[in-house]
Scaffold this motif. Structure first.
Motif, short mmCIF file in Angstrom:
data_model
loop_
_atom_site.label_atom_id
_atom_site.label_comp_id
_atom_site.label_asym_id
_atom_site.label_seq_id
_atom_site.Cartn_x
_atom_site.Cartn_y
_atom_site.Cartn_z
N ALA A 125 0.83 -1.20 0.00
CA ALA A 125 0.00 0.00 0.00
C ALA A 125 0.87 1.25 0.00
CB ALA A 125 -0.93 0.02 1.21
N VAL A 126 0.34 2.30 -0.61
CA VAL A 126 0.88 3.65 -0.46
C VAL A 126 -0.22 4.48 0.18
CG1 VAL A 126 1.83 5.67 -1.60
CG2 VAL A 126 2.36 3.39 -2.49
N VAL A 127 0.03 4.98 1.37
CA VAL A 127 -0.98 5.72 2.11
C VAL A 127 -0.50 7.14 2.35
CG1 VAL A 127 -1.83 3.61 3.23
CG2 VAL A 127 -0.11 5.00 4.39
N GLY A 128 -1.46 8.01 2.60
CA GLY A 128 -1.12 9.40 2.87
C GLY A 128 -2.32 10.30 2.63
N PRO A 129 -2.21 11.56 2.99
CA PRO A 129 -3.34 12.47 2.89
C PRO A 129 -3.61 12.89 1.45
CG PRO A 129 -1.38 13.66 3.59
CD PRO A 129 -1.00 12.20 3.56
N ASN A 130 -4.72 13.58 1.24
CA ASN A 130 -5.03 14.18 -0.05
C ASN A 130 -3.90 15.10 -0.48
OD1 ASN A 130 -7.44 13.25 -1.10
ND2 ASN A 130 -8.68 14.60 0.17
N GLY A 131 -3.57 15.08 -1.76
CA GLY A 131 -2.53 15.97 -2.27
C GLY A 131 -1.12 15.50 -2.02
N ALA A 132 -0.95 14.28 -1.50
CA ALA A 132 0.39 13.79 -1.19
C ALA A 132 1.16 13.37 -2.43
CB ALA A 132 0.31 12.61 -0.21
N GLU A 181 -4.35 4.27 -1.01
CA GLU A 181 -5.56 4.40 -0.19
C GLU A 181 -5.41 5.50 0.85
OE1 GLU A 181 -8.58 3.89 0.85
OE2 GLU A 181 -9.20 2.73 -0.88
N GLN A 182 -6.53 6.18 1.13
CA GLN A 182 -6.60 7.07 2.28
C GLN A 182 -7.13 6.34 3.51
OE1 GLN A 182 -7.92 11.27 1.90
NE2 GLN A 182 -8.40 10.71 -0.20
N ASN A 183 -7.83 5.24 3.27
CA ASN A 183 -8.42 4.47 4.37
C ASN A 183 -7.32 3.59 4.98
OD1 ASN A 183 -9.96 2.79 6.06
ND2 ASN A 183 -11.73 2.96 4.70
N LEU A 211 3.32 8.31 2.13
CA LEU A 211 3.70 9.38 1.21
C LEU A 211 3.09 10.69 1.71
CD1 LEU A 211 5.05 10.03 -1.56
CD2 LEU A 211 2.82 9.61 -2.61
N GLU A 212 3.94 11.66 1.96
CA GLU A 212 3.49 12.98 2.41
C GLU A 212 4.23 14.06 1.63
OE1 GLU A 212 4.21 13.06 6.59
OE2 GLU A 212 2.53 11.74 7.07
N VAL A 213 3.48 14.98 1.05
CA VAL A 213 4.04 16.11 0.28
C VAL A 213 5.06 15.61 -0.75
CG1 VAL A 213 4.78 18.52 0.47
CG2 VAL A 213 3.90 17.37 2.48
#
Length: 251
Positions: A48-55, A208-210, A224-226
């Motif tokens: 999985a690659v997870v992180g907030p919107n816009g990451a 996923e965001q979930n 993943l962030e920014v």
């Protein structure tokens, strides 16, 4: 700069490296969305690659599947650099992409949409066999096979989009936000479908965001962030990491 590894870098040790992303830079116009991305997926793994919107999660998927040309770095699939390979050739090599928001052909029937997933020369001779196999995985699609795809519920459309990708019998399945915009009960059904796909032996890279639910399904994950990988490790290690629990699990 590489992110922090939690619980080991290679995770489950499922098999040989299938996908290796190294030094990947990508963006749109003057905006750089991804910075020096390092990521691997072994044969038989779910990652999985997870992180907030816009990451930058969707940008990453588009760069891997060839829909967005990287500015730097490599995307190696089974030892071949894909960064100059056209998207349709990437599909023929064995990568199928379930895009964000499904992207079905809304005026075509379910079966016509599924047929579009078997357009490659290698897949066409096996269309009937693979259609029957997809219907065995998703019996509701058999029931809806003559229904216009745009008239189905969001969950049914997601099922159809996943089925369309599976029609090429890919070696690697890319799934971009499969639970996005769906009611909670439908989200549970979608994750059950992902679990069944894993049981069929597919190698999966899922964005996923979930975070809570996807970490129950995968072997390893990257945060993943920014546009930068901040952490990576086994799903179990990330679930117990205090920073992840506070930022993404609400604990």
């Amino acid at each position: 700069m590489a992110g922090t590894e939690v619980g080991g870098a290679t995770g489950s040790g499922a098999g040989r490296p299938m996908l290796v992303v190294s030094g990947l830079e990508a963006g749109y116009g003057g905006f750089r969305a991804l910075h020096d991305i390092q990521l691997t997926v072994a044969a038989g793994e779910a990652v999985a690659v997870v992180g907030p919107n816009g990451a930058g999660k969707t940008t990453l998927m588009r760069a891997i599947s060839g829909l967005l040309a990287p500015r730097a770095g490599r995307v190696d699939f089974e030892g071949t650099d894909l960064t100059t390979v056209p998207p349709h050739r990437i599909v023929e090599r064995g990568i199928a992409h379930v895009p964000e928001n499904r992207r079905l052909f809304p005026r075509l029937t379910v079966e016509e949409n599924l047929k579009m997933g078997a357009f490659s020369p290698a897949a066409r001779p096996h269309f009937a066999e693979r259609l029957e196999w997809v219907y065995s995985l998703f019996p509701r699609m058999r029931e809806r096979r003559l229904q216009v795809a745009g008239t189905m519920s969001g969950g049914e459309q997601q099922m159809c989009a996943i089925g369309r990708a599976l029609m090429s019998k890919p070696k690697l399945l890319l799934m971009d936000e499969p639970s996005a915009g769906l009611a909670p009960v439908i989200v549970d059904q979608v994750f059950d479908l992902v679990r069944r796909i894993r049981q069929e032996g597919f190698t999966v890279l899922i964005v996923e965001q979930n975070v809570r639910q996807v970490l129950e399904l995968v072997d390893r994950a990257y945060v993943l962030e920014v546009g930068t990988i901040r952490k990576s490790g086994t799903a179990a290690a990330l679930k117990s990491d205090p920073a992840i629990r506070e930022a993404y699990l609400g604990i």
